[in-house]
Structures are given as structure tokens and as C-alpha cells.
Design an enzyme around this catalytic site. Structure first.
Site, PDB file in Angstrom:
ATOM      1  N   GLU A  31       2.761  -0.606   2.605  1.00 57.35           N
ATOM      2  CA  GLU A  31       2.327  -1.335   1.413  1.00 57.35           C
ATOM      3  C   GLU A  31       3.190  -1.051   0.182  1.00 57.35           C
ATOM      4  O   GLU A  31       3.133  -1.785  -0.791  1.00 57.35           O
ATOM      5  CB  GLU A  31       0.859  -1.042   1.112  1.00 57.35           C
ATOM      6  CG  GLU A  31       0.567   0.409   0.830  1.00 57.35           C
ATOM      7  CD  GLU A  31      -0.927   0.717   0.825  1.00 57.35           C
ATOM      8  OE1 GLU A  31      -1.754  -0.205   0.836  1.00 57.35           O
ATOM      9  OE2 GLU A  31      -1.245   1.911   0.805  1.00 57.35           O
ATOM     10  N   LEU A  43       1.474  -6.200   5.114  1.00 54.83           N
ATOM     11  CA  LEU A  43       1.598  -4.847   4.588  1.00 54.83           C
ATOM     12  C   LEU A  43       0.446  -3.996   5.093  1.00 54.83           C
ATOM     13  O   LEU A  43      -0.673  -4.482   5.279  1.00 54.83           O
ATOM     14  CB  LEU A  43       1.606  -4.868   3.061  1.00 54.83           C
ATOM     15  CG  LEU A  43       2.699  -5.721   2.411  1.00 54.83           C
ATOM     16  CD1 LEU A  43       2.587  -5.663   0.894  1.00 54.83           C
ATOM     17  CD2 LEU A  43       4.091  -5.304   2.868  1.00 54.83           C
ATOM     18  N   HIS A  44       0.748  -2.703   5.312  1.00 54.47           N
ATOM     19  CA  HIS A  44      -0.280  -1.788   5.817  1.00 54.47           C
ATOM     20  C   HIS A  44      -0.157  -0.441   5.125  1.00 54.47           C
ATOM     21  O   HIS A  44       0.882  -0.119   4.532  1.00 54.47           O
ATOM     22  CB  HIS A  44      -0.185  -1.647   7.341  1.00 54.47           C
ATOM     23  CG  HIS A  44       1.099  -1.059   7.829  1.00 54.47           C
ATOM     24  ND1 HIS A  44       1.245   0.280   8.105  1.00 54.47           N
ATOM     25  CD2 HIS A  44       2.309  -1.622   8.074  1.00 54.47           C
ATOM     26  CE1 HIS A  44       2.478   0.514   8.526  1.00 54.47           C
ATOM     27  NE2 HIS A  44       3.149  -0.631   8.506  1.00 54.47           N
ATOM     28  N   ARG A  45      -1.238   0.320   5.198  1.00 48.54           N
ATOM     29  CA  ARG A  45      -1.264   1.648   4.568  1.00 48.54           C
ATOM     30  C   ARG A  45      -0.130   2.516   5.085  1.00 48.54           C
ATOM     31  O   ARG A  45       0.248   2.437   6.259  1.00 48.54           O
ATOM     32  CB  ARG A  45      -2.582   2.367   4.885  1.00 48.54           C
ATOM     33  CG  ARG A  45      -3.759   1.851   4.135  1.00 48.54           C
ATOM     34  CD  ARG A  45      -4.955   2.760   4.302  1.00 48.54           C
ATOM     35  NE  ARG A  45      -5.131   3.169   5.689  1.00 48.54           N
ATOM     36  CZ  ARG A  45      -6.288   3.349   6.286  1.00 48.54           C
ATOM     37  NH1 ARG A  45      -7.411   3.172   5.630  1.00 48.54           N
ATOM     38  NH2 ARG A  45      -6.365   3.719   7.535  1.00 48.54           N
TER      39      ARG A  45
END
Length: 130
Positions: A31, A43-45
Site C-alpha cells: 500500500e 494494493l495490500h498491507r
């Protein structure tokens, strides 16, 4: 089951559905990726990559599981450093790009914010005789 990467979707770029529908491709990044990549990526953590992704491992998006059929030569490095890889839902046993992970050919669904985004490895069944 061993979690190689265990993350959650935080944002879905405006171009993601077009890439999935037209190219069978999903681009992922942590992200904190540069703003100019947000429209084309999921997007990802930020989360660690606990082990290298291999053929036969599973990718989980939401409730859907996909088998890994090929891993590009740089895919593990970019996944570890940037949370980035190009996921291709083609079932191919070779990749076109070094940062690509090929997955079994199956429809892509369950893309929503907060959906699980994971790479996992089956550990097999251990018996008391092993």
C-alpha cells in the site's frame, strides 16, 4: 498450512478490473507504493514474505484459491521488497516476465477492500509414524 504471505487488500485501482477481464492479469503492490501505480494495482498491507513462493503453492484472494503454476526468476525478490508481483491467471508453466507468478486458469472474483490476499503452502498430513 504454512502462510508464506498473509495480507489484506487496502485499495483497488481504477484499472484493475480491466486488466483482470482483458488480460487475466492482476498487479499487486504494498500500500505504500508510489501514487502513480495506484490506478493499475491492487494494493495490500505491508507484510513479510516468510518463504519463497514455489510451483504448487496456493494464492488466495478473498474466498477463492488458485494454484501456482510458475514463478518468475525475480518474483520472490519483488514480492519480498515491494509486495509486488504480476499475477497471471493463465495456467501456464512458464512466465513471460521475471516478476510474474502464473496461476491456474480460473475466473477472478472476490476482489474487495479488506479481502484476504495470501500465499500458502500445504504442509501435508503428518502421521504419528513419521
Amino acid at each position: 498450512m504454512k502462510y508464506l504471505m498473509d495480507s489484506r487488500v487496502t485499495k483497488i485501482g481504477s484499472m484493475v478490473s480491466d486488466f483482470v477481464e482483458q488480460e487475466k492479469t492482476l498487479i499487486i503492490f504494498h500500500e505504500n507504493a508510489p501514487e502513480e501505480l495506484h490506478d493499475l494495482a491492487l494494493l495490500h498491507r505491508v507484510t513479510p514474505l516468510n518463504d519463497e513462493i514455489q510451483v504448487g503453492d496456493k494464492f488466495i484472494l478473498g474466498e477463492t484459491e488458485y494454484e501456482v503454476t510458475s514463478v518468475g526468476g525475480k518474483a520472490n525478490e519483488t514480492l519480498r521488497d515491494l509486495g509486488h508481483c504480476t499475477l497471471r491467471f493463465t495456467g501456464r508453466t512458464e512466465t513471460d516476465l521475471p516478476g510474474e507468478v502464473a496461476l491456474e486458469e480460473k475466473s477472478v472474483r472476490d476482489i474487495h477492500v479488506n479481502a484476504p490476499l495470501r500465499f500458502v503452502r500445504d504442509q501435508g498430513v503428518l502421521s504419528c509414524w513419521d
